[in-house]
Design an enzyme around this catalytic site. Structure first.
Site, PDB file in Angstrom:
ATOM      1  NE  ARG A   1      -4.410  -0.725  -0.113  1.00  0.00           N
ATOM      2  CZ  ARG A   1      -4.795  -1.578  -1.051  1.00  0.00           C
ATOM      3  NH1 ARG A   1      -3.913  -2.031  -1.923  1.00  0.00           N
ATOM      4  NH2 ARG A   1      -6.043  -1.998  -1.109  1.00  0.00           N
TER       5      ARG A   1
ATOM      6  CD  GLU B   1      -2.511   3.819  -5.559  1.00  0.00           C
ATOM      7  OE1 GLU B   1      -3.642   3.414  -5.929  1.00  0.00           O
ATOM      8  OE2 GLU B   1      -1.608   3.064  -5.230  1.00  0.00           O
TER       9      GLU B   1
ATOM     10  CG  HIS C   1      -2.828  -0.073  -7.305  1.00  0.00           C
ATOM     11  ND1 HIS C   1      -3.286   0.638  -6.220  1.00  0.00           N
ATOM     12  CD2 HIS C   1      -2.873  -1.376  -6.923  1.00  0.00           C
ATOM     13  CE1 HIS C   1      -3.593  -0.175  -5.231  1.00  0.00           C
ATOM     14  NE2 HIS C   1      -3.350  -1.417  -5.642  1.00  0.00           N
TER      15      HIS C   1
END
Length: 358
Positions: free
Chosen positions: A269, A298, A316
């Site tokens: 993460r 993000e 991602h």
């Protein structure tokens, strides 16, 4: 047993590889049995919502549940089940507006965009899809490791730049790298994904050590304390969820403990890394490079990272394979169905589940 599976319920995951002939008939997977059981038993009362029509959605959507997809309706007070993503974050304010909500499934292994505390206070079950994401995420981690060691992205940039020069007839000057087997990989986080990545490294004869908050695992050699791992590893790979304990786990102090030639890889993460501290460490050549699939804010990526040639950037993409997204869709829908049947699975807060069906 079962003859023909009606078309709306015809899943791709029949024993994971299609129909398996057994005793002259079809042997269905336990997963498909669960879905068919749901078709037979769920009343035509439940209303559920998904953040979008996920890959494979038409194959797993169950008729007895009234599904809607996309943005939440203006009045979500009659929704019983919800599949959420980071694009549909679940705040306390939203949950308060959903008095009939019994179960949420995160679409993926991470669930930091769901207010677990609020859900627990309201008696709402939260689930996720940890098994579906393991292989693809571990494969991406391995790809970033190999790309970092062998300078694959840097070599690609160099040959494109050289090829564009007028009259160029030679390859760019060679940049020597290392055999991957000569490097030590440090895995921070050793759950399902970390262990799968470890098995891939082992198969390639690439040595690795690992750290996990709860200490060493039986029959798994190579455990290190976090400071020891940071000092020892040539490639440090974060494979951690985002929790209060892992927020900015890799901060300025941690970065000072890494080798000057080390590369930091994050497939966990984004907020597990202090991005500002990472940028400073890269600019000052305190560490050798980074490869990132996740980011602190993000989808925004700091321009400093974009401009560095010793940084590999990935959007991602850990779970972005057809097979994995199909499995995630199946598991997320299955989580909702199983909970509404009264048989929850893949739970985060089962001890707080108060809003139960029936």
């Amino acid at each position: 047993m079962f003859g023909h599976v009606p078309e709306p319920y015809h899943l791709w995951d029949i024993d994971h590889h299609g129909a398996n002939q057994k005793n002259g008939g079809i042997c269905f997977s336990n997963r498909l049995r669960c879905f068919l059981k749901g078709v037979a038993q769920l009343p035509d009362l439940y209303k559920c919502h998904a953040a979008e029509e996920f890959i494979g959605w038409g194959q797993v959507r169950l008729g007895p549940i009234q599904w809607t997809t996309g943005p939440l309706p203006d009045n979500p007070d009659d929704i019983n089940g919800l599949i959420a993503t980071p694009n549909l974050p679940v705040s306390k304010e939203l949950l308060v507006c959903m008095p009939q909500l019994m179960v949420i499934s995160a679409y993926g292994v991470g669930y930091d965009y769901i207010d677990i505390e609020a859900a627990s206070e309201l008696g709402i079950l939260v689930t996720h899809t940890p098994g579906a994401v393991v292989q693809a995420t571990a494969e991406l981690g391995l790809g970033l490791i190999l790309a970092s060691i062998r300078h694959i992205v840097k070599q690609d940039r160099a040959i494109r730049h050289t090829a564009l020069q007028p009259g160029s007839a030679e390859f760019p000057p060679p940049v020597l790298s290392h055999d991957a087997s000569s490097r030590i990989i440090g895995l921070i986080g050793y759950g399902r994904i970390g262990r799968r990545l470890g098995s891939l490294l082992h198969a390639l004869n690439i040595p690795f050590v690992y750290h996990r908050r709860s200490g060493p695992l039986d029959n798994h050699r190579g455990y290190r304390s976090l400071p020891s791992l940071l000092n020892e590893a040539d490639i440090v790979v974060l494979v951690t969820p985002l929790t209060a304990e892992t927020y900015h786990l890799i901060d300025a102090e941690a970065l000072t403990q890494m080798k000057a030639t080390a590369v930091l890889i994050n497939i966990g993460r984004g907020a597990c890394v202090d991005e500002k501290a990472l940028i400073q460490a890269l600019m000052s050549k305190q560490i050798g490079g980074a490869a990132l699939d996740v980011y602190e804010n993000e989808p925004q990526i700091p321009p400093e990272l974009i401009g560095m040639d010793n940084v590999i950037l990935s959007p991602h993409a850990g779970t972005q394979t057809w097979e994995t997204r199909l499995s995630m869709t199946e598991d997320a829908v299955g989580n909702v169905v199983a909970a509404l049947e009264g048989h929850p699975r893949n739970t985060i807060n089962s001890q707080s589940w108060g809003r139960r069906p029936g």
